[in-house]
Design a protein around this motif. Structure first.
Motif, PDB file in Angstrom:
ATOM      1  N   ARG A   1       0.835  -1.200   0.000  1.00  0.00           N
ATOM      2  CA  ARG A   1       0.000   0.000   0.000  1.00  0.00           C
ATOM      3  C   ARG A   1       0.873   1.255   0.000  1.00  0.00           C
ATOM      4  O   ARG A   1       1.995   1.245   0.541  1.00  0.00           O
ATOM      5  CB  ARG A   1      -0.885   0.045   1.244  1.00  0.00           C
ATOM      6  N   PRO A   2       0.342   2.336  -0.583  1.00  0.00           N
ATOM      7  CA  PRO A   2       1.100   3.598  -0.497  1.00  0.00           C
ATOM      8  C   PRO A   2       1.229   4.068   0.943  1.00  0.00           C
ATOM      9  O   PRO A   2       0.370   3.775   1.787  1.00  0.00           O
ATOM     10  CB  PRO A   2       0.230   4.581  -1.288  1.00  0.00           C
ATOM     11  N   VAL A   3       2.340   4.709   1.246  1.00  0.00           N
ATOM     12  CA  VAL A   3       2.557   5.280   2.586  1.00  0.00           C
ATOM     13  C   VAL A   3       2.631   6.789   2.473  1.00  0.00           C
ATOM     14  O   VAL A   3       3.001   7.322   1.420  1.00  0.00           O
ATOM     15  CB  VAL A   3       3.832   4.722   3.251  1.00  0.00           C
ATOM     16  N   LYS A   4       2.260   7.443   3.514  1.00  0.00           N
ATOM     17  CA  LYS A   4       2.245   8.912   3.515  1.00  0.00           C
ATOM     18  C   LYS A   4       3.656   9.443   3.477  1.00  0.00           C
ATOM     19  O   LYS A   4       4.531   9.009   4.239  1.00  0.00           O
ATOM     20  CB  LYS A   4       1.489   9.426   4.736  1.00  0.00           C
ATOM     21  N   LYS A   5       3.905  10.372   2.569  1.00  0.00           N
ATOM     22  CA  LYS A   5       5.221  10.971   2.472  1.00  0.00           C
ATOM     23  C   LYS A   5       5.440  11.938   3.597  1.00  0.00           C
ATOM     24  O   LYS A   5       4.541  12.689   3.980  1.00  0.00           O
ATOM     25  CB  LYS A   5       5.361  11.677   1.109  1.00  0.00           C
ATOM     26  N   SER A   6       6.651  11.927   4.147  1.00  0.00           N
ATOM     27  CA  SER A   6       6.945  12.831   5.270  1.00  0.00           C
ATOM     28  C   SER A   6       7.168  14.228   4.754  1.00  0.00           C
ATOM     29  O   SER A   6       7.506  14.434   3.591  1.00  0.00           O
ATOM     30  CB  SER A   6       8.195  12.340   6.004  1.00  0.00           C
TER      31      SER A   6
END
Length: 453
Positions: A448-453
């Protein structure tokens, strides 16, 4: 009897705290002064003169459809000065009925009674008894004869105790009016030319002055602020509610009903709370309308049920249909007999055939649906390419599976079937089954995509 009318509508209405001229604020969806214009037309006025000042452009735009004389009062120097602006349009052989533009509830029957009183007097005026006459001009009498009107700010302590007040509405011969207006002065606390001073002039000349009275004080109540606007709106709506109930309509709560236009009704109609009706609407017999519905310029046939929170605008609904809850019928929509539109369904320029159903979560635009068609939940017509609109035609007996996208222009034949989850871009012949889905793929180990910091 022919007569002229002068409507005083030049005031700015500063207490309204609005850029809109006071007399354009709506009662029942119509400018308050338009109610007065319509009422005097009803009783046969041939020559209507509107005295205007502040917001002239707005007034002329809003009231442009009326045949009347526009009389500019460039400076607001009092009611007498206001009426003077209409003198060039007044026929010496006619009576002149003077009205105020901010008392929209005045009844035709009350004005007809005032006209009748004038037949036996030189001047007739409309007065009313108030429990609290503060701020109003007092009626001074000698026996039964009216002899003067004294404005509140100019009244003595004894005169302030009088409870009969001036409504600002009166009728007299045009010749007399012109003569008295020419004799007015502004020697008073306001420095204005008071129309009410003509009463004393008439009495001095030995003229017969008689008073007439409205059926209720609310008829002649003026509007000067938002609180009074709301009060008169509710009085207007309650009167309309009472008329409807006398025709056989059940209103679950007459205090929570709004009619902002013209309504034609059958019998045994039930209207729940918070229903708003605008424009021209007709409702047949044995119709039920649920709470919080809005009906605008539409027709509802006999035996139809409109469930809660539905909006019907410029649409025609035939007999024994079912609409809602939470349905929206937009302009150009036609529901034929026994059709059904369910919750969260929106139709625009669409005809739904006899006995057809769109029960859930559907949008149909620029669509013709035949009889006994079932439109599955989540179906939409893709009728707009960003520039142009295209039509969809669905034949009798067709079945449209749930979550289908119908890309117009498109024709779906009689008794055709669209499989659930399909995007249909090509027409379907009679009795064909169309399925337009990609083959399912299950991908293992997908991240799954992860939130970019």
């Amino acid at each position: 009897m022919t007569f002229s009318v002068v409507i005083l509508a030049a005031g700015k209405g500063t207490r309204m705290k609005s850029n809109l001229p006071k007399v354009l604020h709506p009662i029942g969806g119509k400018p308050m002064v338009q109610h007065i214009i319509d009422t005097v037309r009803q009783i046969g006025a041939e020559n209507i003169n509107l005295i205007y000042g502040h917001g002239g452009d707005q007034l002329q735009q809003a009231l442009a459809h009326n045949q009347m004389n526009w009389c500019l009062q460039a400076e607001q120097l009092g009611t007498g000065h206001a009426v003077q602006q209409a003198i060039p349009h007044l026929n010496d052989k006619q009576d002149v009925l003077i009205l105020v533009g901010d008392a929209p509830l005045i009844k035709a029957s009350t004005l007809e009674q005032l006209l009748a009183v004038k037949q036996h007097a030189d001047l007739a005026l409309l007065t009313v008894q108030l429990d609290d006459p503060t701020g109003m001009g007092r009626i001074i009498r000698k026996g039964e004869q009216v002899t003067a009107i004294v404005e509140h700010k100019d009244a003595t302590i004894e005169q302030l105790a009088i409870s009969e007040i001036n409504t600002g509405m009166m009728i007299m011969g045009s010749k007399d009016l012109k003569r008295w207006l020419s004799q007015l002065d502004n020697n008073n606390s306001q420095g204005e030319f008071y129309l009410t001073d003509v009463i004393a002039m008439a009495a001095t000349e030995g003229k017969t002055i008689k008073a007439s009275h409205p059926s209720s004080a609310v008829e002649v109540e003026g509007i000067n602020n938002r609180m009074q606007l709301a009060k008169i709106e509710r009085a207007f709506q309650l009167n309309q509610a009472n008329v409807l109930m006398s025709k056989g309509v059940t209103l679950c709560d007459p205090q929570r009903f709004d009619l902002r236009g013209d309504l034609v009704v059958g019998q045994d109609i039930v209207i729940d709370i918070n229903v708003v009706i605008e424009g021209t609407v007709s409702i047949g017999s044995n119709v039920t309308i649920g709470p919080n519905c809005v009906l605008i310029d539409c027709e509802i046939g006999d035996g139809t049920v409109i469930e809660a929170n539905s909006i019907i605008e410029q649409a025609k609904v035939a007999e024994n249909c079912s609409v809602g809850p939470f349905a929206r019928l937009r302009p150009g929509t036609v529901l034929l007999e026994k059709s059904k539109v369910g919750n969260f369904v929106e139709l625009k320029k669409t005809t739904l055939g006899v006995g057809s159903k769109a029960n859930h979560f559907t949008y149909l635009g620029d669509t013709t649906v035949g009889s006994k068609v079932n439109i599955g939940a989540g179906t939409i017509t893709c009728n707009y390419d960003g520039v142009n609109k295209f039509k969809t035609e669905i034949g009798d007996g067709a079945f449209i599976g749930s979550n289908s996208s119908l890309v117009a222009p498109l024709t779906i034949g009689k008794n055709a079937t669209v499989g659930a989850g399909s995007t249909i871009t090509k027409s379907i012949e009679d009795e064909e089954l169309a399925i337009a889905r990609t083959k399912q793929r299950n991908i293992a180990g997908w991240q799954r995509p992860v939130k970019k910091s």
